[in-house]
Write a protein that holds these residues in place. Structure first.
Motif, mmCIF file in Angstrom:
data_model
loop_
_atom_site.group_PDB
_atom_site.id
_atom_site.type_symbol
_atom_site.label_atom_id
_atom_site.label_comp_id
_atom_site.label_asym_id
_atom_site.label_seq_id
_atom_site.Cartn_x
_atom_site.Cartn_y
_atom_site.Cartn_z
ATOM 1 N N ALA A 31 1.115 -1.336 -0.037
ATOM 2 C CA ALA A 31 0.036 -0.035 0.114
ATOM 3 C C ALA A 31 0.887 1.178 0.190
ATOM 4 O O ALA A 31 1.944 1.184 0.707
ATOM 5 C CB ALA A 31 -0.870 -0.025 1.039
ATOM 6 N N LEU A 32 0.433 2.066 -0.862
ATOM 7 C CA LEU A 32 1.120 3.560 -0.773
ATOM 8 C C LEU A 32 0.478 4.565 -0.098
ATOM 9 O O LEU A 32 -0.727 4.517 0.040
ATOM 10 C CB LEU A 32 1.686 4.197 -2.158
ATOM 11 C CG LEU A 32 2.118 2.871 -3.208
ATOM 12 C CD1 LEU A 32 2.061 3.620 -4.851
ATOM 13 C CD2 LEU A 32 3.569 2.859 -2.870
ATOM 14 N N GLN A 33 1.259 5.479 0.581
ATOM 15 C CA GLN A 33 0.623 6.571 1.604
ATOM 16 C C GLN A 33 0.799 7.958 0.869
ATOM 17 O O GLN A 33 2.120 8.062 0.416
ATOM 18 C CB GLN A 33 1.419 6.255 2.883
ATOM 19 C CG GLN A 33 0.727 7.568 3.531
ATOM 20 C CD GLN A 33 1.382 7.174 5.163
ATOM 21 O OE1 GLN A 33 1.412 6.217 5.712
ATOM 22 N NE2 GLN A 33 2.196 8.497 5.828
ATOM 23 N N PHE A 34 -0.138 8.647 0.961
ATOM 24 C CA PHE A 34 -0.243 9.991 0.092
ATOM 25 C C PHE A 34 -0.650 10.927 1.317
ATOM 26 O O PHE A 34 -1.510 10.559 2.047
ATOM 27 C CB PHE A 34 -0.832 9.977 -0.969
ATOM 28 C CG PHE A 34 -0.669 9.066 -1.957
ATOM 29 C CD1 PHE A 34 0.322 9.545 -2.893
ATOM 30 C CD2 PHE A 34 -0.947 7.871 -2.251
ATOM 31 C CE1 PHE A 34 0.850 8.714 -4.002
ATOM 32 C CE2 PHE A 34 -0.531 7.006 -3.428
ATOM 33 C CZ PHE A 34 0.325 7.323 -4.204
ATOM 34 N N ASN A 35 -0.045 12.068 1.478
ATOM 35 C CA ASN A 35 -0.715 13.151 2.112
ATOM 36 C C ASN A 35 -1.832 13.578 1.570
ATOM 37 O O ASN A 35 -1.701 13.904 0.290
ATOM 38 C CB ASN A 35 0.408 14.317 2.488
ATOM 39 C CG ASN A 35 1.570 13.740 3.095
ATOM 40 O OD1 ASN A 35 1.534 13.165 4.155
ATOM 41 N ND2 ASN A 35 2.601 14.539 2.976
ATOM 42 N N PHE A 36 -2.901 13.811 2.166
ATOM 43 C CA PHE A 36 -4.179 14.304 1.551
ATOM 44 C C PHE A 36 -4.217 15.549 2.022
ATOM 45 O O PHE A 36 -4.748 16.174 3.228
ATOM 46 C CB PHE A 36 -5.325 13.290 2.183
ATOM 47 C CG PHE A 36 -6.553 13.626 1.449
ATOM 48 C CD1 PHE A 36 -6.785 13.397 -0.162
ATOM 49 C CD2 PHE A 36 -7.617 14.310 2.025
ATOM 50 C CE1 PHE A 36 -8.055 13.783 -0.738
ATOM 51 C CE2 PHE A 36 -9.007 14.599 1.376
ATOM 52 C CZ PHE A 36 -8.918 14.264 0.105
#
Length: 111
Positions: free
Chosen positions: A101-106
């Motif tokens: 899973a890739l994490q992105f700042n939202f």
């Protein structure tokens, strides 16, 4: 008034398939069209442009509206999750826990 939940991070679950290298090398995701989705209920929450009430029910029953079919051909879908610990997401979208899973700042700007 109910407070809007805005996650700090969003996650993209994925598997090691023909697209994973493209994610890192070219910084892009494959975005399927609605007819490529593996869940028949995904992508059905759309405004009904044709004036037909209950179109998503008709779609699930195999009675697809021709106007809606033309409307959907113009769209691609990219799905994210606000939950990194969802067991069903890990099992289904990351190949039974073998993917990643890739994490992105939202960041959401309300003006």
């Amino acid at each position: 008034m109910k407070k809007l939940f805005i996650p700090k991070y969003i996650y993209k679950y994925t598997r090691f398939n023909e697209y994973w290298e493209d994610i890192f090398q070219n910084r892009r995701f494959y975005m399927p069209s609605p007819d490529e989705l593996n869940d028949p209920f995904e992508g059905q929450l759309l405004p009904v442009e044709s004036g037909t009430a209950g179109n998503s029910i008709n779609t699930a029953a195999g009675k697809f509206n021709r106007d809606m079919e033309r409307f959907l051909k113009n769209f691609r879908i990219l799905s994210f999750s606000a939950n990194i610990r969802n067991k069903a997401m890990w099992a289904h979208y990351s190949d039974q826990y073998c993917g990643f899973a890739l994490q992105f700042n939202f960041l959401l700007r309300l003006s």
